[in-house]
Design a protein around this motif. Sequence first.
Motif, PDB file in Angstrom:
ATOM      1  N   HIS A 156      31.490  29.823  37.907  1.00 18.44           N
ATOM      2  CA  HIS A 156      30.937  31.108  37.967  1.00 18.44           C
ATOM      3  C   HIS A 156      32.307  31.973  37.349  1.00 18.44           C
ATOM      4  N   ASP A 157      31.866  32.796  36.352  1.00 18.10           N
ATOM      5  CA  ASP A 157      33.008  33.698  35.885  1.00 18.10           C
ATOM      6  C   ASP A 157      32.948  35.181  36.169  1.00 18.10           C
ATOM      7  N   ALA A 158      31.777  35.553  36.814  1.00 15.17           N
ATOM      8  CA  ALA A 158      31.693  37.069  36.852  1.00 15.17           C
ATOM      9  C   ALA A 158      32.183  37.127  38.546  1.00 15.17           C
ATOM     10  N   VAL A 159      33.445  36.799  38.801  1.00 14.41           N
ATOM     11  CA  VAL A 159      33.889  36.845  40.441  1.00 14.41           C
ATOM     12  C   VAL A 159      35.167  37.665  40.290  1.00 14.41           C
ATOM     13  N   LYS A 160      35.137  38.417  41.355  1.00 13.26           N
ATOM     14  CA  LYS A 160      36.348  39.461  41.637  1.00 13.26           C
ATOM     15  C   LYS A 160      36.758  39.318  42.902  1.00 13.26           C
ATOM     16  N   LEU A 161      37.953  39.892  43.308  1.00 16.28           N
ATOM     17  CA  LEU A 161      38.465  39.931  44.670  1.00 16.28           C
ATOM     18  C   LEU A 161      38.673  41.380  45.118  1.00 16.28           C
ATOM     19  N   LEU A 162      38.406  41.611  46.251  1.00 15.89           N
ATOM     20  CA  LEU A 162      38.706  42.918  46.809  1.00 15.89           C
ATOM     21  C   LEU A 162      40.101  43.036  47.213  1.00 15.89           C
ATOM     22  N   ASP A 163      40.810  44.125  46.632  1.00 11.46           N
ATOM     23  CA  ASP A 163      42.199  43.994  46.648  1.00 11.46           C
ATOM     24  C   ASP A 163      42.562  44.639  48.154  1.00 11.46           C
ATOM     25  N   GLY A 164      43.367  43.676  48.773  1.00  5.19           N
ATOM     26  CA  GLY A 164      43.748  43.964  50.244  1.00  5.19           C
ATOM     27  C   GLY A 164      42.857  43.427  51.279  1.00  5.19           C
ATOM     28  N   GLY A 165      41.584  43.001  50.608  1.00  2.51           N
ATOM     29  CA  GLY A 165      40.619  42.480  51.797  1.00  2.51           C
ATOM     30  C   GLY A 165      40.230  43.120  52.644  1.00  2.51           C
ATOM     31  N   ARG A 166      39.812  42.441  53.941  1.00  6.27           N
ATOM     32  CA  ARG A 166      39.277  42.910  54.905  1.00  6.27           C
ATOM     33  C   ARG A 166      40.500  43.661  55.798  1.00  6.27           C
ATOM     34  N   LYS A 167      41.641  43.408  55.744  1.00  8.46           N
ATOM     35  CA  LYS A 167      42.847  44.053  56.556  1.00  8.46           C
ATOM     36  C   LYS A 167      42.833  45.554  55.950  1.00  8.46           C
TER      37      LYS A 167
END
Lengths: 279, 97
Positions: free
Chosen positions: A103-114
């Motif tokens: 799955h190529d269309a994947v991103k991270l939310l910078d800083g995450g839940r914290k």
Amino acid sequence: MSRADVLVDADWVEAHLDDPSVVLVEVDEDTTAYEKGHIRGAVRLDWKTDLQDPVKRDFVDRPTFEALLSERGIGNDHTVVLYGGNNNWFASYAYWYFRLYGHDAVKLLDGGRKKWELDSRELVADIPERTPTSYAASEQDTSIRAFRDDVLAAIGVENLVDVRSPDEYSGRLLAPAHLPQEQSQRPGHVPTAVNIPWSKAANDDGTFRDDDDLTTLYVGAGVDLAKDTIAYCRIGERSAHTWFVLHELLGVQNVKNYDGSWTEYGSLVGVPIELGDGS
Amino acid sequence: MCGAVAGGPDISGVDATKEAVIQGFVTKGGDPVSPAYVRLLDGSGEFTAEVPTSATGQFRFFAAPGTWTVRVLAPGASVDRAVRAELGEVADLAITV
């Protein structure tokens, strides 16, 4: 591949909360965190019960992964945005896992839940209802996954990056300090591995440091970016964070995550182990 | 849940004689702070672990004997506290932000 392709900030997520092409996915070590509250519309993946084979130590196979994503309403055309606690350790692990299955269309939310929580952004308890899909995964891309024999062959040859804390690397601790220390494996690290804790790649709020800082960090610690690299930690989640930094943010080729990590290596009979703080 | 519980979370089920425990709770104006994030830094200031506080503001680490810094991150606040850990002992901290 650039930072903007793989990393989004909280403002981007808030602007896409109702975007039907985006699926938010929370992945935590503490799997009850989602129940207490999550970003509106986010579905949950449990890194243990959803992503690990229930019997042998390995990932779920391709059909099981396909069934999982189909059931959660994640389609091949969706952009998947992952976030979680522990400074995105398990979200990074899931990111790597999604890439492993193509799955190529994947991103991270910078800083995450914290960072989301520290910024006092909205969390909700409502569980979203998503329409099931017919997800099709690729065969595992093992060019990004290292196995124990790859690690043994890499001693003194490739870059081995131990991303655990200095106390785990040296052998003074056997697990991250939020876990009990009585563990079955031997303490120490793989000979010739350099210790670059995952945390040096992140700010206190969990966001990633900028590209120049990150390059300086790894090169300064002795990583030869022209060579192949294997990252490991205890169970492969913190090293997925470092894999994300090297392979996705910095675009370094031939970086593998060793998900067996210290819980496997430190239990192997006869393999070399080094103790102490390294050179 | 109202009010923080004095001391850290319940430690039953863990053999504390084999652990060097650092634990405590975080309050603001007498009320427990949750969410807050508690980071454990080693003697050189390097990150070793991080936990979110419980609903009652509590946290716990299993450290090695030595000197550590506990850093609390809460919305709009950051507090550092030095602490010593010893094997078989529990170091309890009450931290106000």
